[in-house]
Design a protein around this motif. Sequence first.
Motif, PDB file in Angstrom:
ATOM      1  N   VAL A   1       0.853  -1.194   0.000  1.00 10.78           N
ATOM      2  CA  VAL A   1       0.000   0.000   0.000  1.00 10.78           C
ATOM      3  C   VAL A   1       0.889   1.244   0.000  1.00 10.78           C
ATOM      4  O   VAL A   1       1.702   1.446   0.893  1.00 10.78           O
ATOM      5  CB  VAL A   1      -0.984   0.006   1.200  1.00 10.78           C
ATOM      6  CG1 VAL A   1      -2.143  -0.935   0.949  1.00 10.78           C
ATOM      7  CG2 VAL A   1      -0.289  -0.386   2.500  1.00 10.78           C
ATOM      8  N   LEU A   2       0.716   2.051  -1.040  1.00 11.02           N
ATOM      9  CA  LEU A   2       1.501   3.261  -1.245  1.00 11.02           C
ATOM     10  C   LEU A   2       0.657   4.476  -0.885  1.00 11.02           C
ATOM     11  O   LEU A   2      -0.481   4.605  -1.341  1.00 11.02           O
ATOM     12  CB  LEU A   2       1.937   3.344  -2.706  1.00 11.02           C
ATOM     13  CG  LEU A   2       2.640   4.624  -3.162  1.00 11.02           C
ATOM     14  CD1 LEU A   2       3.979   4.792  -2.454  1.00 11.02           C
ATOM     15  CD2 LEU A   2       2.824   4.609  -4.678  1.00 11.02           C
ATOM     16  N   ALA A   3       1.213   5.370  -0.094  1.00  8.84           N
ATOM     17  CA  ALA A   3       0.475   6.552   0.347  1.00  8.84           C
ATOM     18  C   ALA A   3       0.633   7.693  -0.653  1.00  8.84           C
ATOM     19  O   ALA A   3       1.738   8.191  -0.861  1.00  8.84           O
ATOM     20  CB  ALA A   3       0.977   7.001   1.720  1.00  8.84           C
ATOM     21  N   ASP A   4      -0.481   8.090  -1.270  1.00  4.21           N
ATOM     22  CA  ASP A   4      -0.495   9.338  -2.041  1.00  4.21           C
ATOM     23  C   ASP A   4      -0.674  10.529  -1.107  1.00  4.21           C
ATOM     24  O   ASP A   4      -0.276  11.647  -1.420  1.00  4.21           O
ATOM     25  CB  ASP A   4      -1.633   9.326  -3.064  1.00  4.21           C
ATOM     26  CG  ASP A   4      -1.343   8.391  -4.225  1.00  4.21           C
ATOM     27  OD1 ASP A   4      -0.156   8.224  -4.581  1.00  4.21           O
ATOM     28  OD2 ASP A   4      -2.294   7.816  -4.790  1.00  4.21           O
TER      29      ASP A   4
ATOM     30  N   HIS B   1      -1.643  -1.201  -4.056  1.00  4.01           N
ATOM     31  CA  HIS B   1      -2.699  -0.188  -4.097  1.00  4.01           C
ATOM     32  C   HIS B   1      -2.069   1.151  -3.724  1.00  4.01           C
ATOM     33  O   HIS B   1      -1.113   1.207  -2.945  1.00  4.01           O
ATOM     34  CB  HIS B   1      -3.818  -0.517  -3.107  1.00  4.01           C
ATOM     35  CG  HIS B   1      -4.313  -1.930  -3.213  1.00  4.01           C
ATOM     36  ND1 HIS B   1      -5.380  -2.294  -3.990  1.00  4.01           N
ATOM     37  CD2 HIS B   1      -3.845  -3.078  -2.638  1.00  4.01           C
ATOM     38  CE1 HIS B   1      -5.576  -3.608  -3.899  1.00  4.01           C
ATOM     39  NE2 HIS B   1      -4.659  -4.096  -3.076  1.00  4.01           N
ATOM     40  N   ALA B   2      -2.612   2.213  -4.273  1.00  5.13           N
ATOM     41  CA  ALA B   2      -2.161   3.559  -3.912  1.00  5.13           C
ATOM     42  C   ALA B   2      -3.382   4.383  -3.546  1.00  5.13           C
ATOM     43  O   ALA B   2      -4.450   4.245  -4.152  1.00  5.13           O
ATOM     44  CB  ALA B   2      -1.397   4.216  -5.067  1.00  5.13           C
ATOM     45  N   GLY B   3      -3.248   5.228  -2.544  1.00  6.26           N
ATOM     46  CA  GLY B   3      -4.376   6.046  -2.118  1.00  6.26           C
ATOM     47  C   GLY B   3      -4.066   6.781  -0.827  1.00  6.26           C
ATOM     48  O   GLY B   3      -2.915   7.091  -0.533  1.00  6.26           O
ATOM     49  N   ILE B   4      -5.107   6.999  -0.053  1.00  3.72           N
ATOM     50  CA  ILE B   4      -4.996   7.804   1.163  1.00  3.72           C
ATOM     51  C   ILE B   4      -4.925   6.911   2.399  1.00  3.72           C
ATOM     52  O   ILE B   4      -5.770   6.043   2.599  1.00  3.72           O
ATOM     53  CB  ILE B   4      -6.183   8.777   1.287  1.00  3.72           C
ATOM     54  CG1 ILE B   4      -6.304   9.629   0.019  1.00  3.72           C
ATOM     55  CG2 ILE B   4      -6.030   9.663   2.519  1.00  3.72           C
ATOM     56  CD1 ILE B   4      -5.088  10.487  -0.276  1.00  3.72           C
ATOM     57  N   TYR B   5      -3.933   7.143   3.218  1.00  3.61           N
ATOM     58  CA  TYR B   5      -3.822   6.480   4.516  1.00  3.61           C
ATOM     59  C   TYR B   5      -4.651   7.263   5.547  1.00  3.61           C
ATOM     60  O   TYR B   5      -4.925   8.441   5.374  1.00  3.61           O
ATOM     61  CB  TYR B   5      -2.372   6.502   5.009  1.00  3.61           C
ATOM     62  CG  TYR B   5      -1.482   5.373   4.566  1.00  3.61           C
ATOM     63  CD1 TYR B   5      -1.405   4.989   3.236  1.00  3.61           C
ATOM     64  CD2 TYR B   5      -0.667   4.709   5.479  1.00  3.61           C
ATOM     65  CE1 TYR B   5      -0.546   3.976   2.838  1.00  3.61           C
ATOM     66  CE2 TYR B   5       0.188   3.701   5.091  1.00  3.61           C
ATOM     67  CZ  TYR B   5       0.245   3.339   3.763  1.00  3.61           C
ATOM     68  OH  TYR B   5       1.094   2.341   3.374  1.00  3.61           O
TER      69      TYR B   5
ATOM     70  N   THR C   1       5.375   7.013   1.888  1.00  3.85           N
ATOM     71  CA  THR C   1       5.268   5.783   2.674  1.00  3.85           C
ATOM     72  C   THR C   1       4.870   4.626   1.774  1.00  3.85           C
ATOM     73  O   THR C   1       3.961   4.753   0.952  1.00  3.85           O
ATOM     74  CB  THR C   1       4.214   5.927   3.789  1.00  3.85           C
ATOM     75  OG1 THR C   1       4.714   6.765   4.824  1.00  3.85           O
ATOM     76  CG2 THR C   1       3.850   4.582   4.399  1.00  3.85           C
ATOM     77  N   LEU C   2       5.549   3.496   1.940  1.00  2.75           N
ATOM     78  CA  LEU C   2       5.170   2.246   1.276  1.00  2.75           C
ATOM     79  C   LEU C   2       5.199   1.139   2.320  1.00  2.75           C
ATOM     80  O   LEU C   2       6.226   0.913   2.961  1.00  2.75           O
ATOM     81  CB  LEU C   2       6.141   1.916   0.138  1.00  2.75           C
ATOM     82  CG  LEU C   2       5.897   0.587  -0.566  1.00  2.75           C
ATOM     83  CD1 LEU C   2       4.559   0.594  -1.309  1.00  2.75           C
ATOM     84  CD2 LEU C   2       7.042   0.258  -1.521  1.00  2.75           C
TER      85      LEU C   2
ATOM     86  N   THR D   1       6.117   8.514  -8.206  1.00  2.00           N
ATOM     87  CA  THR D   1       6.188   8.040  -9.582  1.00  2.00           C
ATOM     88  C   THR D   1       7.200   6.919  -9.706  1.00  2.00           C
ATOM     89  O   THR D   1       6.952   5.885 -10.345  1.00  2.00           O
ATOM     90  CB  THR D   1       6.558   9.193 -10.530  1.00  2.00           C
ATOM     91  OG1 THR D   1       5.526  10.183 -10.496  1.00  2.00           O
ATOM     92  CG2 THR D   1       6.721   8.703 -11.967  1.00  2.00           C
ATOM     93  N   ARG D   2       8.363   7.091  -9.085  1.00  2.00           N
ATOM     94  CA  ARG D   2       9.379   6.037  -9.115  1.00  2.00           C
ATOM     95  C   ARG D   2       8.904   4.784  -8.385  1.00  2.00           C
ATOM     96  O   ARG D   2       9.172   3.657  -8.825  1.00  2.00           O
ATOM     97  CB  ARG D   2      10.682   6.548  -8.510  1.00  2.00           C
ATOM     98  CG  ARG D   2      11.306   7.693  -9.310  1.00  2.00           C
ATOM     99  CD  ARG D   2      12.761   7.893  -8.965  1.00  2.00           C
ATOM    100  NE  ARG D   2      12.977   8.308  -7.590  1.00  2.00           N
ATOM    101  CZ  ARG D   2      13.020   9.568  -7.191  1.00  2.00           C
ATOM    102  NH1 ARG D   2      12.803  10.544  -8.058  1.00  2.00           N
ATOM    103  NH2 ARG D   2      13.256   9.863  -5.922  1.00  2.00           N
ATOM    104  N   LEU D   3       8.209   4.980  -7.275  1.00  2.00           N
ATOM    105  CA  LEU D   3       7.674   3.827  -6.541  1.00  2.00           C
ATOM    106  C   LEU D   3       6.619   3.089  -7.359  1.00  2.00           C
ATOM    107  O   LEU D   3       6.593   1.852  -7.383  1.00  2.00           O
ATOM    108  CB  LEU D   3       7.088   4.284  -5.208  1.00  2.00           C
ATOM    109  CG  LEU D   3       8.122   4.657  -4.143  1.00  2.00           C
ATOM    110  CD1 LEU D   3       7.486   5.492  -3.041  1.00  2.00           C
ATOM    111  CD2 LEU D   3       8.758   3.397  -3.549  1.00  2.00           C
ATOM    112  N   ARG D   4       5.768   3.828  -8.046  1.00  2.00           N
ATOM    113  CA  ARG D   4       4.752   3.191  -8.895  1.00  2.00           C
ATOM    114  C   ARG D   4       5.404   2.364 -10.001  1.00  2.00           C
ATOM    115  O   ARG D   4       4.964   1.242 -10.301  1.00  2.00           O
ATOM    116  CB  ARG D   4       3.828   4.251  -9.506  1.00  2.00           C
ATOM    117  CG  ARG D   4       2.688   4.703  -8.626  1.00  2.00           C
ATOM    118  CD  ARG D   4       1.912   5.831  -9.298  1.00  2.00           C
ATOM    119  NE  ARG D   4       0.548   5.925  -8.802  1.00  2.00           N
ATOM    120  CZ  ARG D   4       0.197   6.516  -7.690  1.00  2.00           C
ATOM    121  NH1 ARG D   4       1.137   7.089  -6.918  1.00  2.00           N
ATOM    122  NH2 ARG D   4      -1.071   6.558  -7.315  1.00  2.00           N
TER     123      ARG D   4
END
Length: 248
Positions: free
Chosen positions: A108-111, A152-156, A212-213, A138-141
Amino acid sequence: MSEERSNTAWYIGARRDEIGEYAILVGDPARIGRIAEHMSDVHFVSENRGLRTATGTRGGKRVTVSAFGMGAPIATIVMHELFALGVRTFLRIGTAMAVPPAKLGDFVLADGALRAEGTSNTYAPIGFPAIADFDLNTRLRERLASSGRPWHAGIYGTYDGFYTEMFGLSGERRQMIDGLKRDIQRMGLIGTDMETSALLTAGRILGARASTLCVATVDAFTQEKIGDEAMAKAERDLFEIALDAITA
């Protein structure tokens, strides 16, 4: 202030010459030794107040990994001290509580993050958004897309009270927390933790890149936990993705 003191961090005990260009922040101090195996020329900083730090080389670049333990106050102290020693890019990695559609073992990646902790209020007023750095994400994606792992990427959502807001042990407290979790699901949050919104806010105010990842390790609704073997494999992949992305 003396020259020596100005080049040494108060709490983590590191000198400027012991710190790299980039920093990965972890909660569990035991992760320092494990992630060190993914770097070369590793130097372990003398441990201070239980805060472990090591610096190694990855892709020709020096990366510092520092453990803060648990919670936003100490996580931002570690970030703030590393920033004072010259670091301008920070990535928190570790574990988060999963909210569907994220499942156990997913990344889970924090936008960005909902600021429901108190530490970020000392950096900026509550209306200030906690947003991850676009270029770092962008690099993490890109690295996540090539990893073959579900992500998944979104809001924590970031909270201070683990047993009072995130993980009810039993009875009335669990019922109250279940109500909060329904609100979390309604808002479309992808995970919860105790540090991200403070780190993103502090990073913006300081002038640093931050994100954060995490690995989803606990189901927010069933409280099921990921197995040890699955977590060990996910952690190794997490280290590789984080190190590749932060030094890209």
